[in-house]
Design a protein around this motif. Structure first.
Motif, PDB file in Angstrom:
ATOM      1  N   SER A 130       0.833  -1.206   0.000  1.00 62.83           N
ATOM      2  CA  SER A 130       0.000   0.000   0.000  1.00 62.83           C
ATOM      3  C   SER A 130       0.868   1.257   0.000  1.00 62.83           C
ATOM      4  O   SER A 130       0.505   2.271  -0.610  1.00 62.83           O
ATOM      5  CB  SER A 130      -0.946  -0.004   1.202  1.00 62.83           C
ATOM      6  OG  SER A 130      -0.251   0.136   2.421  1.00 62.83           O
ATOM      7  N   PHE A 187      -9.286   8.825   2.242  1.00 61.06           N
ATOM      8  CA  PHE A 187     -10.119   7.848   2.948  1.00 61.06           C
ATOM      9  C   PHE A 187     -10.472   6.676   2.028  1.00 61.06           C
ATOM     10  O   PHE A 187     -10.409   5.507   2.428  1.00 61.06           O
ATOM     11  CB  PHE A 187     -11.392   8.534   3.450  1.00 61.06           C
ATOM     12  CG  PHE A 187     -12.344   7.615   4.170  1.00 61.06           C
ATOM     13  CD1 PHE A 187     -12.124   7.269   5.498  1.00 61.06           C
ATOM     14  CD2 PHE A 187     -13.458   7.102   3.524  1.00 61.06           C
ATOM     15  CE1 PHE A 187     -12.999   6.423   6.167  1.00 61.06           C
ATOM     16  CE2 PHE A 187     -14.335   6.255   4.180  1.00 61.06           C
ATOM     17  CZ  PHE A 187     -14.110   5.913   5.506  1.00 61.06           C
ATOM     18  N   ARG A 241      -7.302   4.436   1.432  1.00 60.20           N
ATOM     19  CA  ARG A 241      -6.962   3.609   2.588  1.00 60.20           C
ATOM     20  C   ARG A 241      -7.893   2.404   2.709  1.00 60.20           C
ATOM     21  O   ARG A 241      -7.439   1.276   2.939  1.00 60.20           O
ATOM     22  CB  ARG A 241      -7.027   4.440   3.871  1.00 60.20           C
ATOM     23  CG  ARG A 241      -5.898   5.436   4.031  1.00 60.20           C
ATOM     24  CD  ARG A 241      -5.909   6.040   5.427  1.00 60.20           C
ATOM     25  NE  ARG A 241      -4.816   6.977   5.615  1.00 60.20           N
ATOM     26  CZ  ARG A 241      -3.572   6.616   5.864  1.00 60.20           C
ATOM     27  NH1 ARG A 241      -3.268   5.330   5.934  1.00 60.20           N
ATOM     28  NH2 ARG A 241      -2.625   7.518   6.024  1.00 60.20           N
ATOM     29  N   ASN A 242      -9.169   2.644   2.569  1.00 61.17           N
ATOM     30  CA  ASN A 242     -10.120   1.546   2.731  1.00 61.17           C
ATOM     31  C   ASN A 242     -10.058   0.552   1.586  1.00 61.17           C
ATOM     32  O   ASN A 242     -10.289  -0.649   1.782  1.00 61.17           O
ATOM     33  CB  ASN A 242     -11.541   2.106   2.884  1.00 61.17           C
ATOM     34  CG  ASN A 242     -11.802   2.640   4.271  1.00 61.17           C
ATOM     35  OD1 ASN A 242     -12.094   1.892   5.195  1.00 61.17           O
ATOM     36  ND2 ASN A 242     -11.666   3.947   4.445  1.00 61.17           N
ATOM     37  N   ALA A 287      -7.113  -1.629   2.488  1.00 57.94           N
ATOM     38  CA  ALA A 287      -7.409  -2.452   3.662  1.00 57.94           C
ATOM     39  C   ALA A 287      -8.359  -3.591   3.301  1.00 57.94           C
ATOM     40  O   ALA A 287      -8.205  -4.725   3.775  1.00 57.94           O
ATOM     41  CB  ALA A 287      -8.010  -1.591   4.766  1.00 57.94           C
ATOM     42  N   ASP A 288      -9.344  -3.311   2.440  1.00 58.30           N
ATOM     43  CA  ASP A 288     -10.254  -4.374   1.983  1.00 58.30           C
ATOM     44  C   ASP A 288      -9.493  -5.417   1.174  1.00 58.30           C
ATOM     45  O   ASP A 288      -9.767  -6.625   1.280  1.00 58.30           O
ATOM     46  CB  ASP A 288     -11.376  -3.775   1.131  1.00 58.30           C
ATOM     47  CG  ASP A 288     -12.343  -2.923   1.952  1.00 58.30           C
ATOM     48  OD1 ASP A 288     -12.336  -3.050   3.200  1.00 58.30           O
ATOM     49  OD2 ASP A 288     -13.081  -2.122   1.348  1.00 58.30           O
ATOM     50  N   THR A 328      -4.348  -3.768   9.743  1.00 58.75           N
ATOM     51  CA  THR A 328      -5.187  -2.963   8.841  1.00 58.75           C
ATOM     52  C   THR A 328      -5.522  -1.608   9.440  1.00 58.75           C
ATOM     53  O   THR A 328      -5.980  -0.716   8.721  1.00 58.75           O
ATOM     54  CB  THR A 328      -6.485  -3.711   8.490  1.00 58.75           C
ATOM     55  OG1 THR A 328      -7.111  -4.178   9.691  1.00 58.75           O
ATOM     56  CG2 THR A 328      -6.223  -4.881   7.572  1.00 58.75           C
ATOM     57  N   ASP A 329      -5.316  -1.423  10.765  1.00 60.09           N
ATOM     58  CA  ASP A 329      -5.514  -0.089  11.330  1.00 60.09           C
ATOM     59  C   ASP A 329      -4.501   0.892  10.730  1.00 60.09           C
ATOM     60  O   ASP A 329      -4.816   2.065  10.521  1.00 60.09           O
ATOM     61  CB  ASP A 329      -5.411  -0.118  12.854  1.00 60.09           C
ATOM     62  CG  ASP A 329      -4.084  -0.694  13.339  1.00 60.09           C
ATOM     63  OD1 ASP A 329      -3.470  -1.485  12.598  1.00 60.09           O
ATOM     64  OD2 ASP A 329      -3.670  -0.358  14.461  1.00 60.09           O
ATOM     65  N   THR A 374      -3.306   0.652   7.676  1.00 59.86           N
ATOM     66  CA  THR A 374      -3.752   0.931   6.311  1.00 59.86           C
ATOM     67  C   THR A 374      -4.979   1.836   6.307  1.00 59.86           C
ATOM     68  O   THR A 374      -5.078   2.762   5.502  1.00 59.86           O
ATOM     69  CB  THR A 374      -4.073  -0.390   5.582  1.00 59.86           C
ATOM     70  OG1 THR A 374      -2.997  -1.310   5.778  1.00 59.86           O
ATOM     71  CG2 THR A 374      -4.260  -0.155   4.104  1.00 59.86           C
ATOM     72  N   ARG A 375      -5.923   1.586   7.216  1.00 54.29           N
ATOM     73  CA  ARG A 375      -7.164   2.372   7.222  1.00 54.29           C
ATOM     74  C   ARG A 375      -6.989   3.749   7.866  1.00 54.29           C
ATOM     75  O   ARG A 375      -7.575   4.734   7.409  1.00 54.29           O
ATOM     76  CB  ARG A 375      -8.272   1.613   7.967  1.00 54.29           C
ATOM     77  CG  ARG A 375      -8.745   0.360   7.257  1.00 54.29           C
ATOM     78  CD  ARG A 375      -9.974  -0.234   7.929  1.00 54.29           C
ATOM     79  NE  ARG A 375     -10.259  -1.576   7.445  1.00 54.29           N
ATOM     80  CZ  ARG A 375     -10.920  -1.855   6.331  1.00 54.29           C
ATOM     81  NH1 ARG A 375     -11.374  -0.862   5.585  1.00 54.29           N
ATOM     82  NH2 ARG A 375     -11.130  -3.097   5.965  1.00 54.29           N
TER      83      ARG A 375
END
Length: 699
Positions: A464, A496, A499-500, A503-504, A521-522, A524-525
């Motif tokens: 990422s 936003f 990031r999501n 993370a997905d 994932t925190d 990444t999000r």
């Protein structure tokens, strides 16, 4: 150009399944004869006279032969995901199995085969399109022959249903006795799918409309679960190999989910009107297990035993792996994120030894700092004499550098790779409506191949970050950002979304391999490490321990069955014994005795006593069952190999060896040894299987 049919009707009759396309009434119908399962074409859209039912389906996923019967797997329902460069993309929602025979009796093995496929494969993240090739990156699509059928253009590595499409593909190439030769009329019935992530998000950056797309394609070779599929195989296929492509589409003419009403061409699936030229920018990364022969052996311990074979034995397989990687992607930057200390050090050393054997005159450079003695370890070829001198190894001590929630220090790796990333570039193409393809204006000349132990959590974070760096560069080149600006700073809404999206993607890749969502994932999000994220990682770790020890055997069997690593029809197996538990009954019973012990202890502790009754009898009762439960728990932990849920279809060699060693140890047990030696159910089963095979050969 022959594209798959968007609309197919299946006509079910007692002697056949007939597939037709209402939008192409003059095209030959595809017929699968019952009960033989033979495939043929009718001269015209001939329909059977006695049809029991007619159903509309989204496509044919494939045909698979199990132990007793062959089945046509059909896609009964699909869900639109979005439009990619004007082409609609779908996700498989539900499937059905059409048997060749109507079974009057139930066969437990056949039922188990079907259950494996329906539970673990058919519910997976599978995507397809009728008009665009999802298996290939846009850079590879730009050089593809668009006159070829869609399935012929597909990348064999990511053509997820390639094995179950074998019957149709073989008939397409060779025909059969009544219809010899090539059969191009079958092409529209062959629909390639991918397994992985596919997210299409129409959005804006500084009020400029664009579409952000993320595609991760899971390789069908050596696919499997976390502890049962590691390293590479003899053909050079790496475990948990995925290609991730981040795409930006500018001036996308078809961004919505409009149906046929908005389409000028129903069969092509292309949507939209003419306007400014459509630009496609894409950046590709890969991940995969460390390319040596290694395994982690479950034995109910939280940290499995690590097994690494000799590096020289894996050299030929590693050469095959990197031959393919270099041919497809060019230079490979091999980013290794495993720990430099503890058990993971063996994997780090093995990888570095392999790279040193592959490149000519390797040059090493080690960088240290106050935190660690080996922050970076770079291996570069001193010259360019051979193909493998296009490998560039970069080790980064991820865990040491980010210790104490200091995750921003992972950006040090991006800084280390910056020169390579600038030189690497990205793909940029312009849509050419005249020929329906892309005209390449810029090429990505190399790829970053990232791994950690699982190629999941640490790999997700690094990928990422590399994607973020490249996306900023794309936007600067397009004039959407000024040099030095980042999209995170100028557009929080886009930040936003980015990031999501990643993370997905991390969760999808992790679920496919480890059975749970991803860790970290925190970061990444949210862009930072949090205590809640650390607690969530703890829950994921516990769940992975449970799944990897007690649930992953059937999941691995499902992958092997669907992808052709195990063929039930070709296996010489005795009646109804494939999935039988062959452990001695006494060993099987110990977990149940442990459960009963816990139950009786709780009964003894919480049952109300009769007034005036003695206390010592209850205490003896509780003490007895505590001792029994403690002994059972100790036995299970010390003989964990006997209680792991191993794959049944393709047993791992190290699992068989470990199982035999554990049984040998149990035979020496003072309490259970005499009973296990007397009743070797596994051995008697093996003898029975051999006897059955011999009997069949004689007959």
């Amino acid at each position: 150009m022959s594209l798959p049919y968007r609309d197919i009707n299946v006509h079910v009759a007692a002697d056949s399944y007939t597939f037709t396309s209402p939008s192409s009434p003059n095209a030959p119908a595809l017929i699968v004869d019952r009960p033989t399962g033979d495939v043929r074409l009718s001269e015209t859209a001939h329909l059977p006279t006695r049809v029991s039912r007619v159903s509309s389906i989204a496509g044919i996923l494939g045909l698979i032969r199990l132990r007793l019967d062959k089945y046509v797997i059909i896609i009964t329902k699909s869900q639109p995901v979005g439009r990619l460069k004007g082409h609609m993309v779908y996700k498989v929602v539900s499937t059905d199995f059409l048997p060749m025979r109507e079974r009057q009796i139930r066969d437990p093995d056949e039922d188990q085969f079907l259950s494996l496929l329906k539970t673990y494969i058919m519910k997976g993240p599978m995507y397809f399109s009728y008009s665009i090739d999802l298996t290939n990156s846009f850079q590879r699509q730009a050089s593809a022959d668009l006159s070829s059928p869609l399935w012929m253009r597909a990348d064999d590595r990511f053509f997820w249903n390639r094995y179950v499409q074998s019957d149709l593909i073989n008939f397409r190439r060779q025909g059969n006795r009544s219809q010899p030769g090539s059969q191009p009329a079958v092409d529209p019935y062959i629909l390639p799918l991918i397994w992985g992530t596919l997210e299409i998000r129409p959005t804006t950056l500084r009020n400029t409309p664009l579409t952000l797309v993320l595609i991760t394609r899971k390789a069908r070779h050596r696919a499997g679960t976390r502890y049962f599929t590691r390293g590479i195989d003899e053909e050079g296929h790496a475990a948990n190999y995925n290609e991730t492509e981040q795409i930006v589409v500018l001036n996308d003419t078809g961004r919505g989910l409009g149906g046929f009403a908005g389409s000028s061409d129903m069969q092509s699936g292309k949507y939209g009107s003419e306007g400014a030229e459509t630009q496609v920018l894409s950046y590709v990364q890969t991940r995969g297990s460390v390319p040596v022969y290694w395994a982690e052996i479950n034995a109910l311990k939280y940290t499995p035993k690590l097994q690494v074979r000799g590096i020289e034995t894996a050299l030929s397989a590693a050469k095959k792996h990197f031959d393919e990687q270099i041919r497809i992607y060019g230079d490979n930057y091999l980013v290794n994120l495993v720990n430099q200390t503890g058990r993971e050090k063996r994997i780090k050393d093995a990888y570095e030894q392999m790279v040193q054997m592959l490149v000519s005159s390797p040059s090493e450079n080690v960088k240290a700092d106050a935190i660690t003695d080996e922050k970076f370890h770079v291996i570069e070829p001193s010259s360019s004499k051979q193909e493998y001198d296009r490998l560039h190894y970069v080790y980064f001590d991820f865990h040491h550098e980010t210790k104490g929630l200091q995750m921003h220090r992972a950006m040090l790796l991006v800084e280390q790779l910056q020169d390579a990333l600038i030189k690497q570039q990205y793909f940029r193409g312009v849509d050419m409506p005249a020929n329906g393809g892309l005209e390449a204006r810029n090429y990505q000349t190399s790829v970053v191949r990232t791994n950690c132990m699982d190629s999941l959590d640490r790999t997700n974070v690094v990928q990422s970050m590399l994607a973020r760096w490249t996306l900023d560069r794309m936007f600067v080149d397009l004039g959407l950002l000024q040099r030095g600006e980042t999209f995170a700073a100028v557009d929080p809404a886009f930040e936003f979304l980015f990031r999501n999206l990643w993370a997905d993607n991390a969760d999808t890749v992790s679920n496919s391999y480890a059975g749970t969502g991803a860790m970290k994932t925190d970061l990444t999000r949210l862009g930072k490490r949090t205590k809640a994220g650390t607690f969530g990682d703890g829950k994921v770790a516990v769940m992975r321990y449970y799944l990897n020890n007690f649930r992953d055997g059937p999941r691995q069997d499902a992958f092997d069955l669907f992808l052709g690593a195990y063929e039930p029809a070709a296996a010489n197996i005795g009646s109804s014994l494939i999935f039988a538990d062959r452990r001695p009954i006494l060993i099987q019973s110990i977990p149940y005795i442990l459960a009963f012990s816990i139950f009786f202890v709780l009964v003894g502790l919480f049952t109300k006593r009769v007034p005036g009754s003695t206390v010592w009898t209850i205490r003896l009762f509780v003490l007895f069952w505590l001792l029994v439960g403690g002994w059972c728990f100790n036995f299970i932990i010390n003989n964990g190999m006997l209680y792991v849920n191993w794959p049944k279809l393709n047993p791992r060699p190290w699992a068989i060896e470990g199982y035999q060693d554990a049984i040998s140890n149990v035979r020496k047990d003072a309490l259970l040894g005499p009973f296990v030696a007397r009743h070797e159910r596994g051995l008697s089963t093996a003898r029975y299987l051999n006897a059955e095979e011999g009997k069949k050969r004689i007959e």
